[in-house]
Write a protein that holds these residues in place. Structure first.
Motif, PDB file in Angstrom:
ATOM      1  N   ALA A  81       0.802  -1.224   0.000  1.00 21.99           N
ATOM      2  CA  ALA A  81       0.000   0.000   0.000  1.00 21.99           C
ATOM      3  C   ALA A  81       0.833   1.270   0.000  1.00 21.99           C
ATOM      4  O   ALA A  81       1.920   1.333   0.579  1.00 21.99           O
ATOM      5  CB  ALA A  81      -0.910   0.007   1.226  1.00 21.99           C
ATOM      6  N   ASP A  82       0.287   2.293  -0.644  1.00 23.55           N
ATOM      7  CA  ASP A  82       0.816   3.645  -0.542  1.00 23.55           C
ATOM      8  C   ASP A  82       0.567   4.205   0.859  1.00 23.55           C
ATOM      9  O   ASP A  82      -0.281   3.714   1.611  1.00 23.55           O
ATOM     10  CB  ASP A  82       0.078   4.589  -1.508  1.00 23.55           C
ATOM     11  N   TYR A  83       1.272   5.286   1.163  1.00 17.33           N
ATOM     12  CA  TYR A  83       0.934   6.165   2.285  1.00 17.33           C
ATOM     13  C   TYR A  83       1.469   7.542   1.950  1.00 17.33           C
ATOM     14  O   TYR A  83       2.371   7.688   1.118  1.00 17.33           O
ATOM     15  CB  TYR A  83       1.501   5.648   3.616  1.00 17.33           C
ATOM     16  N   ARG A  84       0.903   8.561   2.552  1.00 19.62           N
ATOM     17  CA  ARG A  84       1.363   9.912   2.274  1.00 19.62           C
ATOM     18  C   ARG A  84       2.812  10.080   2.742  1.00 19.62           C
ATOM     19  O   ARG A  84       3.164   9.666   3.853  1.00 19.62           O
ATOM     20  CB  ARG A  84       0.467  10.940   2.969  1.00 19.62           C
ATOM     21  N   LEU A  85       3.639  10.650   1.890  1.00 11.45           N
ATOM     22  CA  LEU A  85       5.030  10.883   2.220  1.00 11.45           C
ATOM     23  C   LEU A  85       5.179  12.173   3.026  1.00 11.45           C
ATOM     24  O   LEU A  85       4.275  13.021   3.053  1.00 11.45           O
ATOM     25  CB  LEU A  85       5.861  10.942   0.942  1.00 11.45           C
ATOM     26  N   SER A  86       6.323  12.315   3.672  1.00 14.92           N
ATOM     27  CA  SER A  86       6.536  13.497   4.512  1.00 14.92           C
ATOM     28  C   SER A  86       6.640  14.778   3.704  1.00 14.92           C
ATOM     29  O   SER A  86       6.538  15.871   4.265  1.00 14.92           O
ATOM     30  CB  SER A  86       7.794  13.316   5.371  1.00 14.92           C
ATOM     31  N   THR A  87       6.837  14.661   2.397  1.00 13.56           N
ATOM     32  CA  THR A  87       6.819  15.838   1.532  1.00 13.56           C
ATOM     33  C   THR A  87       5.406  16.379   1.354  1.00 13.56           C
ATOM     34  O   THR A  87       5.217  17.506   0.892  1.00 13.56           O
ATOM     35  CB  THR A  87       7.404  15.498   0.154  1.00 13.56           C
ATOM     36  N   THR A  88       4.420  15.568   1.710  1.00 13.84           N
ATOM     37  CA  THR A  88       3.013  15.937   1.554  1.00 13.84           C
ATOM     38  C   THR A  88       2.322  16.177   2.886  1.00 13.84           C
ATOM     39  O   THR A  88       1.504  17.090   3.012  1.00 13.84           O
ATOM     40  CB  THR A  88       2.262  14.822   0.800  1.00 13.84           C
ATOM     41  N   ALA A  89       2.640  15.354   3.880  1.00  8.85           N
ATOM     42  CA  ALA A  89       1.954  15.443   5.168  1.00  8.85           C
ATOM     43  C   ALA A  89       2.883  14.948   6.266  1.00  8.85           C
ATOM     44  O   ALA A  89       3.741  14.097   6.048  1.00  8.85           O
ATOM     45  CB  ALA A  89       0.670  14.618   5.146  1.00  8.85           C
ATOM     46  N   GLN A  90       2.700  15.477   7.464  1.00  9.36           N
ATOM     47  CA  GLN A  90       3.501  15.077   8.613  1.00  9.36           C
ATOM     48  C   GLN A  90       2.790  13.988   9.399  1.00  9.36           C
ATOM     49  O   GLN A  90       1.594  13.753   9.256  1.00  9.36           O
ATOM     50  CB  GLN A  90       3.770  16.290   9.514  1.00  9.36           C
ATOM     51  N   PHE A  91       3.557  13.320  10.234  1.00  2.16           N
ATOM     52  CA  PHE A  91       3.016  12.308  11.129  1.00  2.16           C
ATOM     53  C   PHE A  91       1.953  12.937  12.030  1.00  2.16           C
ATOM     54  O   PHE A  91       2.123  14.067  12.469  1.00  2.16           O
ATOM     55  CB  PHE A  91       4.152  11.728  11.980  1.00  2.16           C
ATOM     56  N   PRO A  92       0.813  12.265  12.266  1.00  2.00           N
ATOM     57  CA  PRO A  92       0.548  10.832  12.086  1.00  2.00           C
ATOM     58  C   PRO A  92      -0.160  10.454  10.790  1.00  2.00           C
ATOM     59  O   PRO A  92      -0.791   9.385  10.738  1.00  2.00           O
ATOM     60  CB  PRO A  92      -0.350  10.522  13.278  1.00  2.00           C
ATOM     61  N   ALA A  93      -0.082  11.296   9.745  1.00  2.00           N
ATOM     62  CA  ALA A  93      -0.770  10.979   8.489  1.00  2.00           C
ATOM     63  C   ALA A  93      -0.350   9.613   7.959  1.00  2.00           C
ATOM     64  O   ALA A  93      -1.185   8.834   7.467  1.00  2.00           O
ATOM     65  CB  ALA A  93      -0.484  12.059   7.450  1.00  2.00           C
ATOM     66  N   GLN A  94       0.942   9.294   8.063  1.00  2.00           N
ATOM     67  CA  GLN A  94       1.441   8.021   7.522  1.00  2.00           C
ATOM     68  C   GLN A  94       0.830   6.832   8.259  1.00  2.00           C
ATOM     69  O   GLN A  94       0.477   5.817   7.645  1.00  2.00           O
ATOM     70  CB  GLN A  94       2.974   7.986   7.624  1.00  2.00           C
ATOM     71  N   LEU A  95       0.687   6.948   9.571  1.00  2.00           N
ATOM     72  CA  LEU A  95       0.066   5.876  10.343  1.00  2.00           C
ATOM     73  C   LEU A  95      -1.421   5.764  10.022  1.00  2.00           C
ATOM     74  O   LEU A  95      -1.956   4.658   9.903  1.00  2.00           O
ATOM     75  CB  LEU A  95       0.273   6.115  11.836  1.00  2.00           C
ATOM     76  N   GLU A  96      -2.082   6.888   9.866  1.00  2.00           N
ATOM     77  CA  GLU A  96      -3.503   6.860   9.494  1.00  2.00           C
ATOM     78  C   GLU A  96      -3.693   6.119   8.175  1.00  2.00           C
ATOM     79  O   GLU A  96      -4.619   5.313   8.027  1.00  2.00           O
ATOM     80  CB  GLU A  96      -4.033   8.285   9.386  1.00  2.00           C
ATOM     81  N   ASP A  97      -2.781   6.363   7.212  1.00  2.00           N
ATOM     82  CA  ASP A  97      -2.893   5.700   5.912  1.00  2.00           C
ATOM     83  C   ASP A  97      -2.599   4.207   6.026  1.00  2.00           C
ATOM     84  O   ASP A  97      -3.263   3.380   5.380  1.00  2.00           O
ATOM     85  CB  ASP A  97      -1.932   6.347   4.917  1.00  2.00           C
ATOM     86  N   ALA A  98      -1.594   3.873   6.833  1.00  2.00           N
ATOM     87  CA  ALA A  98      -1.263   2.457   7.005  1.00  2.00           C
ATOM     88  C   ALA A  98      -2.436   1.705   7.630  1.00  2.00           C
ATOM     89  O   ALA A  98      -2.793   0.600   7.203  1.00  2.00           O
ATOM     90  CB  ALA A  98      -0.012   2.320   7.871  1.00  2.00           C
ATOM     91  N   LYS A  99      -3.053   2.298   8.631  1.00  2.00           N
ATOM     92  CA  LYS A  99      -4.217   1.657   9.248  1.00  2.00           C
ATOM     93  C   LYS A  99      -5.383   1.590   8.272  1.00  2.00           C
ATOM     94  O   LYS A  99      -6.141   0.607   8.261  1.00  2.00           O
ATOM     95  CB  LYS A  99      -4.619   2.411  10.514  1.00  2.00           C
ATOM     96  N   ALA A 100      -5.524   2.623   7.433  1.00  2.00           N
ATOM     97  CA  ALA A 100      -6.603   2.610   6.438  1.00  2.00           C
ATOM     98  C   ALA A 100      -6.438   1.439   5.470  1.00  2.00           C
ATOM     99  O   ALA A 100      -7.432   0.827   5.043  1.00  2.00           O
ATOM    100  CB  ALA A 100      -6.649   3.928   5.685  1.00  2.00           C
ATOM    101  N   ALA A 101      -5.199   1.119   5.105  1.00  2.00           N
ATOM    102  CA  ALA A 101      -4.957  -0.015   4.208  1.00  2.00           C
ATOM    103  C   ALA A 101      -5.375  -1.327   4.869  1.00  2.00           C
ATOM    104  O   ALA A 101      -5.980  -2.198   4.233  1.00  2.00           O
ATOM    105  CB  ALA A 101      -3.486  -0.066   3.804  1.00  2.00           C
ATOM    106  N   VAL A 102      -5.056  -1.467   6.162  1.00  2.00           N
ATOM    107  CA  VAL A 102      -5.459  -2.672   6.886  1.00  2.00           C
ATOM    108  C   VAL A 102      -6.977  -2.746   6.995  1.00  2.00           C
ATOM    109  O   VAL A 102      -7.583  -3.806   6.792  1.00  2.00           O
ATOM    110  CB  VAL A 102      -4.802  -2.711   8.280  1.00  2.00           C
ATOM    111  N   HIS A 103      -7.605  -1.610   7.295  1.00  2.00           N
ATOM    112  CA  HIS A 103      -9.067  -1.592   7.401  1.00  2.00           C
ATOM    113  C   HIS A 103      -9.712  -1.939   6.063  1.00  2.00           C
ATOM    114  O   HIS A 103     -10.729  -2.649   6.013  1.00  2.00           O
ATOM    115  CB  HIS A 103      -9.538  -0.208   7.856  1.00  2.00           C
ATOM    116  N   TRP A 104      -9.125  -1.438   4.971  1.00  2.00           N
ATOM    117  CA  TRP A 104      -9.655  -1.749   3.634  1.00  2.00           C
ATOM    118  C   TRP A 104      -9.620  -3.260   3.396  1.00  2.00           C
ATOM    119  O   TRP A 104     -10.598  -3.851   2.912  1.00  2.00           O
ATOM    120  CB  TRP A 104      -8.854  -1.027   2.564  1.00  2.00           C
ATOM    121  N   LEU A 105      -8.483  -3.872   3.728  1.00  2.00           N
ATOM    122  CA  LEU A 105      -8.373  -5.316   3.516  1.00  2.00           C
ATOM    123  C   LEU A 105      -9.381  -6.068   4.387  1.00  2.00           C
ATOM    124  O   LEU A 105     -10.019  -7.025   3.925  1.00  2.00           O
ATOM    125  CB  LEU A 105      -6.950  -5.788   3.805  1.00  2.00           C
TER     126      LEU A 105
END
Length: 288
Positions: A81-105
C-alpha cells in the motif's frame, strides 16, 4: 510454480488535500485453493519521503528475487500500500494511511478469500516503523494511547525499522551515513520539528512507547552494520516487548548494512531475512 495474479492500482483511501492512495493485491499462485487465506499488508521504505509500494528498495530489486512472490507461493495474499510521504503530510498521516490499508483489507476480506483474523503487517525501514505502529498503537491516532488495547494486526515483521526516534541519534554507529539528529533529517521531516526540540512529537511517533502485554507477535530483523537505522533500535524494541511479556523474535545479521548490503555484495543477508520472514508468518498463520 504458477504465477500469482496481481491486481494493481486499487484506491483504498483519499485523504483530504491528497491524491488518492492506491494499493496492489498479490493473490496466491494457483496451486493454493480454498477460502480463508492469511494476508500480509506491506509498507515500503524510503525514509517516509520516497519509495514505491511495488519495491523494497533499489538494492533488493537489483538482486532479482521477488519477496511478494515468495509469500504468495507460500499461500499468502499480499497487499502493498501507498501512504502519504513526509513531503506531503507530517506524522501521524502516515500511520492513518497504514491503518486505512489494513481496514480496507478487512472490509474486503471476503472479496479476496482472506481470513480477517489472520491479517499481518510487514515493512522495511520506514515501512517497518509503520508496520510496528500498526501493530502497537491502538485507536485511530497515536496521541493519548493508553497502551492497553490490541493493535490492528495479528503479527508484525519489521526490517531495520526505526522504533525509538528520540534515541536514534545517540545510538548511531560512528560511520553513520544518516543521523536522526542531523538538521533536515528524515525523522525531523516526518514529525515537522527538530527531535530534541519536540520530544513529545518524537515519542508519539515511536513504536516503543506503545508496547504493552497486548502486543501481537513480532519479528525484528536488523543488520549489525546498519549506517542509517542503528540496530540498537530493534534491540531496544525487542527488549521492551520481552519485558511486557509479548512474543518477540530478534534476528541480527552480522556485518549487514541497510537494505541487506554485505561487504561481499552478495544477497545472503537478504535471503536470510526473507527466509526468516516467511517462516515467521507461516508459523503465525499455522499454514502447513
Amino acid at each position: 510454480m504458477t504465477a500469482e495474479q496481481v491486481l494493481k492500482g486499487i484506491e483504498f483511501a483519499c485523504p483530504e488535500a491528497s491524491a488518492p492512495l492506491l494499493l496492489d493485491v498479490y493473490l496466491p499462485s494457483a496451486e493454493h485453493t480454498g477460502k480463508g487465506f492469511p494476508a500480509i499488508v506491506h509498507f515500503h521504505g524510503g525514509g517516509w519521503r520516497a519509495g514505491e509500494r511495488s519495491s523494497l528498495g533499489p538494492v533488493l530489486d537489483g538482486f532479482g528475487f521477488s519477496p511478494f512472490r515468495r509469500l504468495t507461493d507460500a499461500g499468502f495474499v499480499v497487499v502493498s500500500a501507498d501512504y502519504r510521504l513526509s513531503t506531503t503530510a507530517q506524522f501521524p498521516a502516515q500511520l492513518e494511511d497504514a491503518k486505512a490499508a489494513v481496514h480496507w483489507l478487512r472490509d474486503h476480506a471476503q472479496d479476496y478469500s482472506v481470513d480477517p483474523d489472520r491479517i499481518y503487517a510487514w515493512g522495511d525501514s520506514a515501512g517497518g516503523h509503520l508496520a510496528s505502529l500498526v501493530g502497537l498503537a491502538p485507536g485511530d491516532a497515536p496521541a493519548g494511547a493508553d497502551g492497553d488495547t490490541p493493535g490492528e494486526v495479528a503479527a508484525v515483521a519489521a526490517w531495520y525499522a526505526p522504533a525509538d526516534l528520540p534515541r536514534m541519534g545517540e545510538q548511531c554507529l560512528p560511520n553513520a551515513v544518516a543521523r536522526a539528529d542531523d538538521p533536515g533529517s528524515r525523522e525531523e521531516l516526518l514529525i515537522g520539528a527538530v527531535l530534541a526540540e519536540a520530544p513529545g512529537k518524537a515519542a508519539a511517533a515511536s513504536p516503543v512507547i506503545y508496547v504493552s502485554p497486548a502486543a501481537p507477535p513480532f519479528l525484528l530483523v536488523h543488520g549489525t552494520a546498519d549506517r542509517f537505522v542503528p540496530a540498537a533500535q530493534s534491540t531496544s524494541l525487542a527488549a521492551a516487548l520481552e519485558a511486557a511479556g509479548a512474543d518477540v523474535e530478534l534476528l541480527l545479521i552480522e556485518d549487514s548494512d541497510h537494505m541487506w548490503i554485505l561487504p561481499d555484495h552478495s544477497q545472503a543477508a537478504a535471503e536470510k531475512a526473507m527466509d526468516a520472514t516467511v517462516d515467521f508468518f507461516l508459523r503465525q498463520s499455522h499454514v502447513p
